[in-house]
Design a protein around this motif. Structure first.
Motif: not given
Length: 516
Positions: A323-342
């Motif tokens: 709908s918005a043209g934002l790549d799904a992998y990019y959105l998944m990257d943003l989610e993963a970045a909120q999680v601490p290493p490990g």
């Protein structure tokens, strides 16, 4: 006339062309997809004509849509999938479909090769750790035993690159990097293995002349030049196996360098100037791009694990993409970045299709371990990213035990587009991760580099890489985070080892009713 180099990268399900200047600038590119023939379990074939048809279509696309002047192309080089096998008659016409590398019909023949020669001898002679159904030696046996009418007409046995070089120049030649996984070529002598040829049933006269990667083969045939719209002055070079080309294309040509390529699979490469064997026979050895150089190389499940998770569990991200043209992998990257290493203790084994070297287990399955109520979808995304980092670390650990000390990593493929994933890999390995300007076209650029050397545009690979490859971004490891990751990495190794008996149990056929 501009000295443009055409690189032809022939993959499993698509053919890509790219045109480069001698400075490494990409002028044009095109890609053509094709389907494989899979009529039965373990059988994977392809029509022999699809490859030249795809070259023709790609050249037309670059000319019509990108304004490329085909007459300005001076040289052609190749990057080609390994092991795909073709059988030709006395008039050099295919007598059957090409047998694609992933075809596994020859299991019985591979077992007989193990019994006759043994996997240890296989490793010493060919560099491959064992006899397997996917390697050409077993497939040649299968054709001889199961298709006698076809076999009676065979007069040439070629790999896919050999076939393309014949179509372009009329010469039957084969280069060492592709030959090193046939299991009928001796990596020590750079000659065909006589005992294997005799056992398999190959007449040596049916095999092409052996040359080096990046060696001038000759001028393009006039009729081929006319058909493709190219100059009759075009010179054609031998290329190399696609993973070798990709390593060259990111400048991974020096001892201490290591490259990783996360696409559908994860491929790793470490070059060496000496023929080096793994005493534990875990790591295959391949011939590399320069004369008398070698490469530790293997692959396993890679980006397909993250793709599987996206397709199964990230519907909202896919809907936003649509709908918005934002790549799904990019959105998944943003989610993963909120999680601490490990990933707060969540540990993934990404083996959706078994595990390859250095921990070979074709029965391995994917696992998520340590999940609790606090874990979210973002934790699972990051844990998959981290699991690929652990596999890279495991391969670096293995080649280091062989005496190859790794100082830096070059990354390429779809996984290299992710900033968070690149930083994860740097933090896990404890080594700087570098991205080059053509990381998404690395195999094509590697083929162009070798072609440039073949026609004398560069003195050697080092000079060509210096001219055509540039590092554009670096990810440096955070040592404190690296130490935290090492604790999780040790758990990764213990988990994989502990599950091996269960994997073996799952692989055994059951009788009677399902007790579960």
């Amino acid at each position: 006339m501009a000295e443009l180099i055409l690189a032809i990268d022939i993959g499993t399900t698509s053919l890509k062309t790219a045109v480069f200047t001698l400075e490494g600038r990409k002028v044009a590119s095109a890609i053509m997809e094709y389907s494989l023939l899979t009529p039965k379990l373990n059988i994977v074939e392809s029509p022999c004509g699809i490859y030249m048809e795809s070259v023709r279509a790609c050249l037309a696309t670059m000319e019509q849509l990108e304004g490329l002047h085909l007459q300005e192309i001076a040289t052609i080089g190749f990057s080609v999938q390994s092991e795909t096998l073709l059988f030709l008659d006395g008039d050099a016409r295919p007598v059957r479909n090409a047998i694609v590398w992933m075809d596994n019909r020859a299991g019985e023949q591979a077992e007989r090769l193990k019994e006759r020669f043994g996997d240890e001898l296989c490793y010493q002679v060919t560099g491959q750790v064992s006899f397997e159904a996917c390697w050409p030696a077993a497939k040649v046996m299968w054709v001889r035993e199961n298709e006698p009418e076809v076999w009676s007409r065979v007069r040439h046995i070629l790999l896919l690159e050999d076939y393309m070089l014949y179509l372009f120049t009329g010469r039957f030649v084969s280069e060492c990097s592709l030959l090193s996984s046939t299991e009928y070529w001796d990596i020590r002598t750079k000659e065909y293995w006589p005992e294997m040829l005799e056992y398999v049933g190959i007449d040596p006269a049916w095999l092409p002349q052996v040359i080096e990667p990046g060696e001038l083969v000759g001028a393009i045939l006039p009729e081929v030049a006319k058909d493709l719209g190219l100059s009759t002055q075009v010179q054609v070079s031998s290329g190399c196996m696609d993973q070798v080309a990709a390593a060259v294309g990111v400048g991974n040509i020096y001892p201490g360098f290591f490259s990783e390529n996360i696409g559908a699979s994860l491929a790793v490469c470490a070059p060496t100037k000496t023929l080096t064997y793994d005493p534990n026979r875990r790591m295959p050895v391949h011939y590399f791009a320069m004369p008398d150089t070698y490469m530790m190389h293997t692959f396993t499940t890679g980006g397909m694990c993250l793709r599987w998770f996206r397709d199964m569990f990230c519907r909202s991200e896919i809907e936003i993409q649509d709908s918005a043209g934002l790549d799904a992998y990019y959105l998944m990257d943003l989610e993963a970045a909120q999680v601490p290493p490990g990933s707060d203790g969540l540990l993934a084994l990404p083996h959706l299709q078994g595990a390859m070297a250095p921990d070979v287990n074709l029965n391995a399955k994917a696992v998520f371990y340590g999940a609790t109520l606090k874990h979210t979808k973002a934790h699972f995304i990051r844990s998959i990213m981290e699991s690929l980092g652990y596999i890279i670390c495991r391969n670096i650990e293995t080649v280091s035990e062989m005496g190859l000390k790794i100082s830096r990593i070059r990354t390429m493929g779809g996984g290299s587009k992710s900033d968070i994933w690149n930083q994860i890999k740097a933090d896990i390995t404890g080594r700087t991760l570098e991205i080059t300007g053509c990381s998404q076209d690395a195999a094509c650029l590697g083929a162009a580099i070798l072609a440039g050397i073949a026609v004398g545009a560069f003195e050697n690979v080092e000079a060509a890489v210096a001219s055509m490859v540039r590092v554009e971004q670096c990810y440096r490891p955070h040592l404190e985070i690296h130490q935290r990751y090492m604790e999780q990495y040790e758990k990764y190794k213990i988990l994989f080892s502990s599950l091996s008996p269960l994997y073996q149990l799952d692989a055994q056929p059951r009788s009677g009713q399902n007790i579960f």
